[in-house]
Scaffold this active site. Structure first.
Site, PDB file in Angstrom:
ATOM      1  N   LYS A 193       0.920  -1.193   0.057  1.00  0.00           N
ATOM      2  CA  LYS A 193      -0.085   0.049   0.109  1.00  0.00           C
ATOM      3  C   LYS A 193       0.902   1.161   0.123  1.00  0.00           C
ATOM      4  CE  LYS A 193      -3.345  -2.862  -0.342  1.00  0.00           C
ATOM      5  NZ  LYS A 193      -4.586  -3.110   0.404  1.00  0.00           N
TER       6      LYS A 193
HETATM    7  C1  LIG Z   1      -5.292  -4.340   0.641  1.00  0.00           C
HETATM    8  C2  LIG Z   1      -6.862  -4.167   0.775  1.00  0.00           C
HETATM    9  C3  LIG Z   1      -7.808  -4.458   1.850  1.00  0.00           C
HETATM   10  C4  LIG Z   1      -7.208  -5.557   2.855  1.00  0.00           C
HETATM   11  O1  LIG Z   1      -5.885  -4.999   3.543  1.00  0.00           O
HETATM   12  P1  LIG Z   1      -5.137  -5.978   4.599  1.00  0.00           P
HETATM   13  O2  LIG Z   1      -4.167  -5.295   5.245  1.00  0.00           O
HETATM   14  O3  LIG Z   1      -4.491  -6.804   3.464  1.00  0.00           O
HETATM   15  O4  LIG Z   1      -6.137  -6.761   5.372  1.00  0.00           O
HETATM   16  C5  LIG Z   1      -9.064  -4.017   1.735  1.00  0.00           C
HETATM   17  N1  LIG Z   1      -9.440  -3.388   0.837  1.00  0.00           N
HETATM   18  C6  LIG Z   1      -8.714  -3.293  -0.336  1.00  0.00           C
HETATM   19  C7  LIG Z   1      -9.551  -2.444  -1.375  1.00  0.00           C
HETATM   20  C8  LIG Z   1      -7.543  -3.424  -0.397  1.00  0.00           C
HETATM   21  O5  LIG Z   1      -6.790  -3.251  -1.508  1.00  0.00           O
END
Ligand SMILES: *Cc1c(COP(=O)(O)O)cnc(C)c1O
Length: 383
Positions: A193
């Protein structure tokens, strides 16, 4: 392969290390440490929100946010089929019913016409998911929620720093950050992210009541004054001080992180836009795309699909990742009686034909050029 270009490479370094060192040297490593509140305040402030509640992942952020709505069996939550399973899981765990809509063929985000069409008297909430860095059409969605009284939750896990112009018809523009809309917004800080803590997440809200519920849920609803007399069904979703230390250092250079994502996006678009049969990410005039992942979609007329494209990229030492498989197409959900006989043609085409290219913040310009040159070559071979 030593010169393999992975689909993601995070950017962490000296600033993160300095704060981490402080955690280790002072012994503050659990969620009790001071970096947690600092990271919450810094991220909420960047996004234009009052409160942040740091949690262990984006998935737990969504779960805590939906739980805070107190939904009942039969209550419906509308969300896009083209998203990660975490969104549906949060709704199912709350005992409510997920209701899907297809993707917009241009932005790949939820189609607002379909959201409108699927509203019923049982609709309690809409979960807007910004896909791959492009915002959902929030002007229309916010209007719709205001008109109907339906609660809005944002999943902004892929849209750190993305913006929407809320004053499209007139000047001056009114740019507003993703993560500032609706009752609550959820973020992930997973390693791929734009802001990362390795693993982690946060819920933002302007409502002190919701903030308190989120904090309680994150910490097992410990009672007060009787600690072990729990006041609700919560979870251990706490973020450690170590994670928050990394997150705070990241937020302190968020402008550079977002600028680099946008630069990578612009360079890809510049190099690939003349390739026939390849659709690139959009940037609507009312949107600022942060190109969390630079996705490309092969035209079906090319006779090639994403799987073959990915295999050829891999043979050339380039990592990629296929697009989401829609929630309606997930066997584990269909086996539970969900989404039977539902078809979402845009999402299905995106799944078949779409993949994303190396997009990590640490991707170098030389690597970027190599990816683009390789794609040009692969396309020439196909003709
Ligand atoms: C990455 C992601 C998540 C989940 O996040 P994690 O930290 O991996 O649990 C939820 N929603 C979206 C749109 C994502 O891209």
């Amino acid at each position: 392969m030593s010169n393999f270009i992975p689909v993601n490479t995070p950017s962490v370094g000296k600033p993160e290390l300095a704060y981490l060192r402080e955690c280790i040297e002072t012994g503050w490593i659990s969620s009790e440490g001071a970096f947690v509140a600092q990271f919450e305040a810094a991220w909420a402030s960047y996004c234009g929100r009052q409160y942040g509640v740091a949690v262990s992942s984006g998935t737990s952020a969504l779960e805590a946010a939906v739980a805070a709505l107190d939904l009942e069996p039969g209550d419906e939550v509308i969300l896009p089929t083209f998203t990660i399973i975490s969104c549906v899981l949060a709704i199912l765990k709350a005992g409510a019913t997920p209701v899907l809509v297809d993707a917009d063929p241009v932005t790949w985000c939820m189609d607002i016409d379909q959201v409108e069409a699927r509203l019923t008297p049982a609709t309690r909430a809409i979960m807007a998911v910004h896909i791959y860095g492009h915002p959902v059409e929030m002007t229309r969605l916010c209007n719709l929620c205001e008109r109907t009284g339906v609660t809005l939750i944002e999943d902004a896990a892929e849209a750190h720093g993305a913006e929407v112009n809320m004053n499209r018809a007139a000047t001056p523009a009114a740019w507003r950050r993703c993560g500032s809309f609706g009752a609550m917004s959820a973020f992930s800080f997973y390693a791929n992210k734009i802001v990362t803590t390795g693993e982690g997440g946060m819920v933002l809200t302007d409502d002190a009541g919701l903030r308190d519920r989120l904090r309680a849920h994150r910490d097992l609803y410990f009672g007060r004054p009787d600690r072990f007399r729990h006041e609700g069904i919560g979870a251990n979703f706490r973020m450690t001080n170590l994670q928050a230390a990394v997150g705070l250092a990241q937020v302190e250079r968020i402008d550079a992180l977002v600028a680099r994502k946008r630069e990578i996006g612009a360079r890809y678009t510049q190099a690939l836009r003349d390739l026939p049969g390849l659709a690139l990410p959009a940037e609507q005039p009312w949107a600022k795309n942060v190109y969390w992942m630079y996705g490309v979609v092969l035209d079906e007329a090319t006779d090639f699909d994403a799987r073959r494209f990915a295999a050829e990229l891999k043979a050339e030492g380039i990592g990629s990742r296929p697009f989401f498989m829609g929630m309606h197409a997930q066997p584990v959900l269909r086996e539970r009686g969900l989404f039977r006989d539902e078809a979402y043609p845009v999402a299905e085409r995106l799944t078949r034909q779409g993949l994303y290219l190396p997009s990590g913040i640490a991707l170098t310009d030389a690597e970027l050029s190599r990816v683009c040159d390789t794609i040009q070559r692969i396309f020439q071979g196909w003709r």
